[in-house]
Design a protein around this motif. Structure first.
Motif, PDB file in Angstrom:
ATOM      1  N   LEU A 189      31.751  54.274  39.411  1.00 54.33           N
ATOM      2  CA  LEU A 189      32.682  55.022  40.248  1.00 54.33           C
ATOM      3  C   LEU A 189      33.629  54.079  40.988  1.00 54.33           C
ATOM      4  CD1 LEU A 189      33.301  57.972  41.003  1.00 54.33           C
ATOM      5  CD2 LEU A 189      31.768  57.704  42.964  1.00 54.33           C
ATOM      6  N   ALA A 190      33.136  52.894  41.324  1.00 58.43           N
ATOM      7  CA  ALA A 190      33.953  51.912  42.047  1.00 58.43           C
ATOM      8  C   ALA A 190      34.982  51.239  41.154  1.00 58.43           C
ATOM      9  CB  ALA A 190      33.052  50.858  42.693  1.00 58.43           C
ATOM     10  N   ALA A 191      34.975  51.549  39.865  1.00 57.98           N
ATOM     11  CA  ALA A 191      35.997  50.991  38.959  1.00 57.98           C
ATOM     12  C   ALA A 191      37.397  51.397  39.391  1.00 57.98           C
ATOM     13  CB  ALA A 191      35.739  51.439  37.532  1.00 57.98           C
ATOM     14  N   ALA A 192      37.510  52.502  40.127  1.00 54.72           N
ATOM     15  CA  ALA A 192      38.825  52.926  40.619  1.00 54.72           C
ATOM     16  C   ALA A 192      39.433  51.876  41.536  1.00 54.72           C
ATOM     17  CB  ALA A 192      38.695  54.258  41.356  1.00 54.72           C
ATOM     18  N   GLU A 193      38.595  51.094  42.227  1.00 50.98           N
ATOM     19  CA  GLU A 193      39.086  50.051  43.114  1.00 50.98           C
ATOM     20  C   GLU A 193      39.450  48.787  42.345  1.00 50.98           C
ATOM     21  OE1 GLU A 193      35.954  49.518  45.918  1.00 50.98           O
ATOM     22  OE2 GLU A 193      35.831  51.674  46.363  1.00 50.98           O
ATOM     23  N   VAL A 194      38.851  48.609  41.167  1.00 55.74           N
ATOM     24  CA  VAL A 194      39.099  47.425  40.343  1.00 55.74           C
ATOM     25  C   VAL A 194      40.386  47.583  39.529  1.00 55.74           C
ATOM     26  CG1 VAL A 194      38.193  46.044  38.420  1.00 55.74           C
ATOM     27  CG2 VAL A 194      36.665  46.820  40.255  1.00 55.74           C
ATOM     28  N   ALA A 195      40.657  48.799  39.070  1.00 53.68           N
ATOM     29  CA  ALA A 195      41.786  49.040  38.163  1.00 53.68           C
ATOM     30  C   ALA A 195      43.103  48.431  38.648  1.00 53.68           C
ATOM     31  CB  ALA A 195      41.941  50.534  37.907  1.00 53.68           C
ATOM     32  N   GLN A 200      33.130  47.488  35.077  1.00 54.80           N
ATOM     33  CA  GLN A 200      34.227  47.935  35.939  1.00 54.80           C
ATOM     34  C   GLN A 200      35.581  47.535  35.375  1.00 54.80           C
ATOM     35  OE1 GLN A 200      32.789  46.093  39.563  1.00 54.80           O
ATOM     36  NE2 GLN A 200      32.341  48.096  40.453  1.00 54.80           N
ATOM     37  N   VAL A 201      35.637  46.361  34.755  1.00 50.82           N
ATOM     38  CA  VAL A 201      36.897  45.914  34.149  1.00 50.82           C
ATOM     39  C   VAL A 201      37.289  46.845  33.005  1.00 50.82           C
ATOM     40  CG1 VAL A 201      37.944  44.092  32.749  1.00 50.82           C
ATOM     41  CG2 VAL A 201      36.726  43.519  34.851  1.00 50.82           C
ATOM     42  N   ILE A 202      36.330  47.177  32.143  1.00 52.66           N
ATOM     43  CA  ILE A 202      36.641  48.058  31.017  1.00 52.66           C
ATOM     44  C   ILE A 202      37.061  49.437  31.515  1.00 52.66           C
ATOM     45  CG2 ILE A 202      35.678  49.277  29.030  1.00 52.66           C
ATOM     46  CD1 ILE A 202      34.012  46.785  28.441  1.00 52.66           C
ATOM     47  N   LEU A 203      36.339  49.973  32.476  1.00 47.72           N
ATOM     48  CA  LEU A 203      36.722  51.281  33.008  1.00 47.72           C
ATOM     49  C   LEU A 203      38.087  51.213  33.694  1.00 47.72           C
ATOM     50  CD1 LEU A 203      33.279  52.463  34.431  1.00 47.72           C
ATOM     51  CD2 LEU A 203      34.391  53.211  32.319  1.00 47.72           C
ATOM     52  N   GLY A 204      38.349  50.092  34.378  1.00 44.23           N
ATOM     53  CA  GLY A 204      39.666  49.909  34.990  1.00 44.23           C
ATOM     54  C   GLY A 204      40.772  49.861  33.956  1.00 44.23           C
ATOM     55  N   TRP A 205      40.493  49.229  32.810  1.00 47.96           N
ATOM     56  CA  TRP A 205      41.454  49.190  31.690  1.00 47.96           C
ATOM     57  C   TRP A 205      41.772  50.606  31.217  1.00 47.96           C
ATOM     58  CZ3 TRP A 205      39.871  50.518  26.582  1.00 47.96           C
ATOM     59  CH2 TRP A 205      40.824  50.265  25.575  1.00 47.96           C
ATOM     60  N   HIS A 206      40.743  51.445  31.095  1.00 46.92           N
ATOM     61  CA  HIS A 206      40.964  52.843  30.719  1.00 46.92           C
ATOM     62  C   HIS A 206      41.815  53.562  31.758  1.00 46.92           C
ATOM     63  CE1 HIS A 206      38.326  53.387  27.224  1.00 46.92           C
ATOM     64  NE2 HIS A 206      37.342  52.775  27.844  1.00 46.92           N
ATOM     65  N   LEU A 207      41.454  53.391  33.017  1.00 42.91           N
ATOM     66  CA  LEU A 207      42.159  54.101  34.082  1.00 42.91           C
ATOM     67  C   LEU A 207      43.635  53.719  34.125  1.00 42.91           C
ATOM     68  CD1 LEU A 207      39.499  53.844  36.941  1.00 42.91           C
ATOM     69  CD2 LEU A 207      39.910  55.788  35.417  1.00 42.91           C
ATOM     70  N   ARG A 208      43.911  52.437  33.939  1.00 41.75           N
ATOM     71  CA  ARG A 208      45.304  51.986  33.958  1.00 41.75           C
ATOM     72  C   ARG A 208      46.101  52.563  32.794  1.00 41.75           C
ATOM     73  NH1 ARG A 208      46.348  47.137  36.837  1.00 41.75           N
ATOM     74  NH2 ARG A 208      48.371  47.081  35.778  1.00 41.75           N
ATOM     75  N   ALA A 209      45.415  52.896  31.693  1.00 42.54           N
ATOM     76  CA  ALA A 209      46.085  53.503  30.543  1.00 42.54           C
ATOM     77  C   ALA A 209      46.269  55.008  30.718  1.00 42.54           C
ATOM     78  CB  ALA A 209      45.289  53.225  29.272  1.00 42.54           C
ATOM     79  N   GLY A 210      45.740  55.559  31.802  1.00 43.36           N
ATOM     80  CA  GLY A 210      45.884  56.987  32.070  1.00 43.36           C
ATOM     81  C   GLY A 210      44.814  57.858  31.449  1.00 43.36           C
TER      82      GLY A 210
END
Length: 286
Positions: free
Chosen positions: A237-243, A210-220
C-alpha cells in the motif's frame, strides 16, 4: 489515489487481490487489508471466496465504502446464465450494487462472451453494477464487443509485470479510454531481483516490490498485489509514496525488461478453462 473509469466511476489504484486465497482465510485477510487502509478488493466467482469478502465487509462495517470487483466464470457465459451468475455473486458478497463486474476470460472458442457482454450492459443500465469490464481480453475481443453491443469495457484486467506487460495492448486500451488493471503485478516474485528494480530500490530506500508497484502506478495502471501477510500488505500500500520518487530513466529500464516469452498465465487467444471447482482444483488455483 484513484483512477477515473469511463462513465465517471473512480477506482482506487491499489487494490487487494484474493486470487488463490483459500475461502477459510479470505475474511481475516480482507479485514486486515481494510484495517490498513485498502478500499478496493478484487475477487471472482472462480476463486470461491466471494462470501469471505462479503463477511469482511460486514465485520468491518465498511460495506458501501469499499470498491468491490468480481468476475464471471467461463462456464457461466451466455446471456441468461450471466444474469444468474451475477445474482449469485451479489448474494455471496452481500451487496446491493457491485462496483465492477468483469468477464473473466474471453474463451473465444466458445463463442459466448458477446452474449455475456449484452447481459452485463443490461446490468449497467439497471444500476446493479457501477461499471463493467473484461479480463484477459485482447483487442480483437474488445472490438467485437464494441461492434456487436456498442459498449466498450471500462477496464481490461490482464497479466502485467515488468517482464510481460504488452505495450501494444496498453496503447490500444489508452486510445479507447480503457483502463489497464494489472494482476500478478510482481510477476509472482520473479521480477524482484531484476537489476533495474534492485538499483532503484537501493537508491530510494524502498523494497523491490514497492518499486515495481510504483512503476505500474506511474504508468496509470490499477494494481492488485496479493498477500496474506500484514507487513507485506502495508508495504504494498505504501508503494503510492514510492511511485513519485522513481526517475524516468529507472522507469524506462524497468519497462525494457518486457519479453513476449515471460507469460505466467494462459493465452487469452486459446484459453478455454471452464473455471468450475473441479477445473480450478485440477490446475492448483484453489
Amino acid at each position: 489515489m484513484g483512477v477515473m473509469l469511463a462513465g465517471g466511476v473512480e477506482i482506487p489504484q491499489i487494490g487487494f487481490g484474493t486470487l488463490q486465497m483459500r475461502p477459510d482465510e479470505t475474511q481475516a485477510a480482507v479485514e486486515e487489508a481494510l484495517a490498513l487502509g485498502y478500499r478496493h478488493v478484487d475477487t471472482a466467482a472462480a476463486y470461491m471466496n466471494e462470501a469471505g469478502v462479503g463477511a469482511a465487509l460486514v465485520a468491518t462495517g465498511l460495506a458501501g465504502e469499499v470498491f468491490v470487483t468480481t468476475k464471471l466464470r467461463t462456464f457461466e457465459q451466455g446471456y441468461d446464465s450471466t444474469l444468474r451468475a451475477f445474482e449469485a455473486s451479489r448474494a455471496a458478497l452481500g451487496v446491493d450494487v457491485v462496483d465492477l463486474y468483469l468477464i473473466h476470460w474471453p474463451a473465444p472458442a466458445l463463442g459466448t462472451y458477446v452474449d455475456s457482454w449484452r447481459a452485463m450492459a443490461r446490468l449497467l443500465d439497471e444500476g446493479t453494477v457501477r461499471a463493467i469490464g473484461v479480463s484477459n481480453f485482447l483487442p480483437e475481443h474488445i472490438e467485437r464487443l464494441a461492434d456487436e453491443v456498442g459498449v466498450l469495457p471500462a477496464i481490461d484486467q490482464v497479466e502485467s509485470h515488468p517482464s510481460f506487460w504488452r505495450p501494444e495492448l496498453e496503447a490500444y486500451c489508452r486510445e479507447r479510454g480503457i483502463v489497464v488493471e494489472a494482476y500478478a503485478p510482481l510477476g509472482h516474485g520473479g521480477d524482484l531481483a531484476a537489476e533495474p528494480v534492485v538499483a532503484a530500490a537501493e537508491r530510494i530506500g524502498a523494497s523491490p516490490a514497492q518499486v515495481i508497484l510504483g512503476w505500474h502506478l506511474r504508468a496509470g495502471r490499477v494494481v492488485l498485489p496479493k498477500s496474506a501477510h500484514v507487513a507485506r500488505m502495508r508495504e504494498n500500500l505504501a508503494a503510492a509514496e514510492v511511485a513519485p520518487l522513481l526517475m524516468e530513466a529507472e522507469l524506462a529500464a524497468i519497462s525494457a525488461l518486457n519479453s513476449p516469452d515471460a507469460r505466467l498465465f494462459g493465452d487469452p487467444a486459446t484459453n478455454v478453462n471452464r473455471q468450475d471447482p473441479a477445473d480450478m482444483l485440477a490446475r492448483g488455483m484453489l
